[in-house]
Design a protein around this motif. Sequence first.
Motif, PDB file in Angstrom:
ATOM      1  N   UNK A 153      30.750 -25.723 -12.607  1.00 57.95           N
ATOM      2  CA  UNK A 153      31.157 -26.746 -11.634  1.00 57.95           C
ATOM      3  C   UNK A 153      31.691 -26.072 -10.372  1.00 57.95           C
ATOM      4  N   UNK A 186      22.607 -32.139 -12.758  1.00 56.62           N
ATOM      5  CA  UNK A 186      22.239 -33.002 -11.636  1.00 56.62           C
ATOM      6  C   UNK A 186      23.088 -32.711 -10.406  1.00 56.62           C
ATOM      7  N   UNK A 190      23.081 -32.413  -5.637  1.00 57.56           N
ATOM      8  CA  UNK A 190      23.972 -33.430  -5.088  1.00 57.56           C
ATOM      9  C   UNK A 190      25.128 -32.861  -4.281  1.00 57.56           C
ATOM     10  N   UNK A 229      20.461 -39.378 -18.015  1.00 56.17           N
ATOM     11  CA  UNK A 229      20.689 -39.675 -16.588  1.00 56.17           C
ATOM     12  C   UNK A 229      19.445 -39.259 -15.831  1.00 56.17           C
TER      13      UNK A 229
ATOM     14  N   UNK B 195      36.285 -37.068  -4.434  1.00 54.70           N
ATOM     15  CA  UNK B 195      35.282 -37.008  -5.510  1.00 54.70           C
ATOM     16  C   UNK B 195      35.584 -35.856  -6.459  1.00 54.70           C
ATOM     17  N   UNK B 196      35.968 -34.707  -5.886  1.00 50.77           N
ATOM     18  CA  UNK B 196      36.146 -33.516  -6.711  1.00 50.77           C
ATOM     19  C   UNK B 196      37.459 -33.559  -7.483  1.00 50.77           C
ATOM     20  N   UNK B 226      27.848 -39.358  -6.866  1.00 53.19           N
ATOM     21  CA  UNK B 226      29.059 -38.541  -6.943  1.00 53.19           C
ATOM     22  C   UNK B 226      30.050 -39.145  -7.932  1.00 53.19           C
ATOM     23  N   UNK B 228      29.633 -41.065 -10.361  1.00 55.13           N
ATOM     24  CA  UNK B 228      29.203 -41.159 -11.757  1.00 55.13           C
ATOM     25  C   UNK B 228      28.881 -39.783 -12.339  1.00 55.13           C
ATOM     26  N   UNK B 229      29.022 -38.732 -11.525  1.00 63.19           N
ATOM     27  CA  UNK B 229      28.692 -37.389 -11.995  1.00 63.19           C
ATOM     28  C   UNK B 229      29.916 -36.481 -12.093  1.00 63.19           C
ATOM     29  N   UNK B 230      30.800 -36.538 -11.090  1.00 62.36           N
ATOM     30  CA  UNK B 230      31.872 -35.546 -11.018  1.00 62.36           C
ATOM     31  C   UNK B 230      33.118 -35.860 -11.858  1.00 62.36           C
ATOM     32  N   UNK B 283      27.269 -30.862 -16.636  1.00 61.80           N
ATOM     33  CA  UNK B 283      27.961 -31.881 -15.826  1.00 61.80           C
ATOM     34  C   UNK B 283      27.683 -33.290 -16.330  1.00 61.80           C
ATOM     35  N   UNK B 284      28.335 -34.241 -15.692  1.00 58.36           N
ATOM     36  CA  UNK B 284      28.296 -35.622 -16.172  1.00 58.36           C
ATOM     37  C   UNK B 284      29.592 -35.915 -16.906  1.00 58.36           C
ATOM     38  N   UNK B 285      29.954 -37.204 -16.998  1.00 62.19           N
ATOM     39  CA  UNK B 285      31.258 -37.562 -17.576  1.00 62.19           C
ATOM     40  C   UNK B 285      31.326 -37.350 -19.093  1.00 62.19           C
TER      41      UNK B 285
END
Lengths: 263, 477
Positions: A153, A186, A190, A229, B195-196, B226, B228-230, B283-285
């Motif tokens: 990340x 993803x 982005x 996703x 977002x971060x 953003x 829904x990803x971070x 990544x992803x929640x």
Amino acid sequence: MREKMKTPDQTQFIRRIRTALGHAPDVTREARHLFAESPSDEDLQLQERIHRRAAEDRQALLERLIEAGKPINLNVTALPDVAYATAAILRLAAEKKPEWGEAKSIAAWRHPLIDRLNLVEALDRLQIPVHLTGPIPVDAGRAFDQAERERQRAEIIASFIGVTSADFCLADTATLVMRTRPGQPRSAALVPSIHIAVIHWDQILADMKELFALLRWDERYRPEGLSSYMSFISGPSKTADIEATMVHGAHGPREVHLFVVTE
Amino acid sequence: MSDISTEKYVEEAKRGIANTVLQKALVGLQDRFGRGTAEAYRRLPEGPDLRLKAHEIREKAIAHLDVLLEILAAKIRASGGYVYFAETAQAAVDYCLAVARRNNVRLVVKGKSMVSEEIGLNPALEAAGIEVVETDLGEYIIQLAGETPSHIIAPAIHKNRQDIADLFVQKLGIRRTTDPPALTQAARKALREKFLAADMGTSGVNMACAETGHITTVSNEGNIRMATTMPRVHVALMGMERIVARLDEYEIILRLLCRGAAAQTMGTYASYIGGPRRPGESDGPDEFHLVVIDNGRRRILADPQFREMLCCIRCAACLNVCPVYGKIGGHSYGFAYSGPVGAVVTPLLTGINRAKDLCCGETLCGACKDACSMNIDLPRMLLALREKLAYGDADWQVEPASRAEGLAYRGWSWLIRNRRIYELGLKLAAAGQQLLPQKKGMLRRLPPPVQGWTQSRDLHPLAEETFMERWRRTRKG
Ligand code: SF4
């Protein structure tokens, strides 16, 4: 601790809907007729069309894709082989300035086509580090998993360019289609300010109809389905929220470059 | 539920008409999108009739809502997501609060969602001490200004670049600029930090697909991707009607959504979300929650006269052609939904008597139906609402809006059927009108109780000789 079972809120909710629709509240209704058990004639024709695509059809699709990219600021370039793609990425990495901070670094997917670009070596000449987003070992334990994810990340956030491939690209709308899987995060498409995607030209489809025909009925794609996703990306991020003036780079990448390898 | 101010329709409409910034923006908006959308429908390979097909798809889905929602929920749970069915706005808000508390959430980033406005999510989270940041640029602007959205897709349409420049100087501490790219960049920078740092992201749902078990979100900015990803947790809020059965059906809806909303062939981003991050992914929640919300939709579903309204996908195409919305702007409608869609949905969700001005204010010109991506017969439902207001309706707990009006019409009907008295009345009125203020041969003001009629228009006086009199005279001669 996943709630796999129907919860009481659901049972009540669904009963109320059945009542509102004029059906018995406790009888589960037949659903099969709403779905399809086998591909329709149209689906079969679409699959046939995709499989029969010859070189000149590919060329025509590629041209459609380039045209569709123009109004949405997507730069599409056809290249004869991967070495050209590496050179093009090198040029962009040298020319472009990072948006946040001074240092340049790049995040790139672990992906068969991207691996062939040899980005780590190539960008070493410019002294630009390349972070490869490898899959995270599944059985390595929670702490390791967490640490690895945090590292990736941070690397992606620090990168000014993200290099990815895609599963497909839809020519009519210039849409990259990406399914999520380990090693192919993803966020790489982005969070960095510039997104570069590299695909092979046989990944170009005409439109969503063709895509969905493959995802629904082709045995090569059906098992994975849409993944957890699936992203459609058509050009750079944009907004028109201030006096309806179009501005690129709202929250996602400001620039998107698509390199299509025609080898 | 969030603040409702539908009672102030007339007052707010006057304010909207007097607001020159808004007037200019509305003209620009309708000019571009109104025409652009019609053109985009025409360019569809199937032509504008694809809207009829979409209507069928949506009606079939609504008629099988119980089945489709159960399939969707089962698939999302099988992918490791949570699904909660909320009967009321309060239940939905409470669920979000519980998720936030369990995950020690301090900062929430929000993707634009009208249903979150409908249930009043922001104030509830804030009351719980959680910072909430809207991330769609337009929503962010109005959140900073402490206002509410005035258009479903272009929420800050009522603000010009000077307003936004002042706001950003004050709230973000930037050097003053009125350049839209520079303003956008300032927001991009501020929001990237959010977002971060955020612990939880929320989004709406444009449409779910039962066959695959995914919800989808569409945006041009990338803020929803953003959000829904971070963050660690993603909560998606979905009006219970937002579902279709199959992916090929979804394809038609998505194409029409992009055309109806912004005259585009495709939004920049469309995401299909089926659950949380999977093992091996970086990544992803960690957690994905879907909240399916009723909040009064069940009553709409139960009434065959209004069930059609559940086909709506909130694309806002009807706003972009409506002559009434085009003059009064979105704030007059006093709730999350404005324009023709608001004029039907708001009375049904918040009370027909309470929101009566909304459905009576529209012109029934039919422009909304032709523009609607789902070909919904909004004018028919506006009339049906007016009928309920005229006669009352026990099922919807509607009181007749005006007994005096009902009486007046009954009196009129009696009068025109009694010729002698009618003609006598005309004579009296013709004589009486001499006493009223006139200008350039027009009546300026009628006396009470009908003074409203001349509030914004002049009236032709009655002719000295009626048609019947003239008829008799000329026939004799
Ligand atoms: S009523 Fe039709 S045009 Fe208006 S928002 Fe709903 S779907 Fe769009």
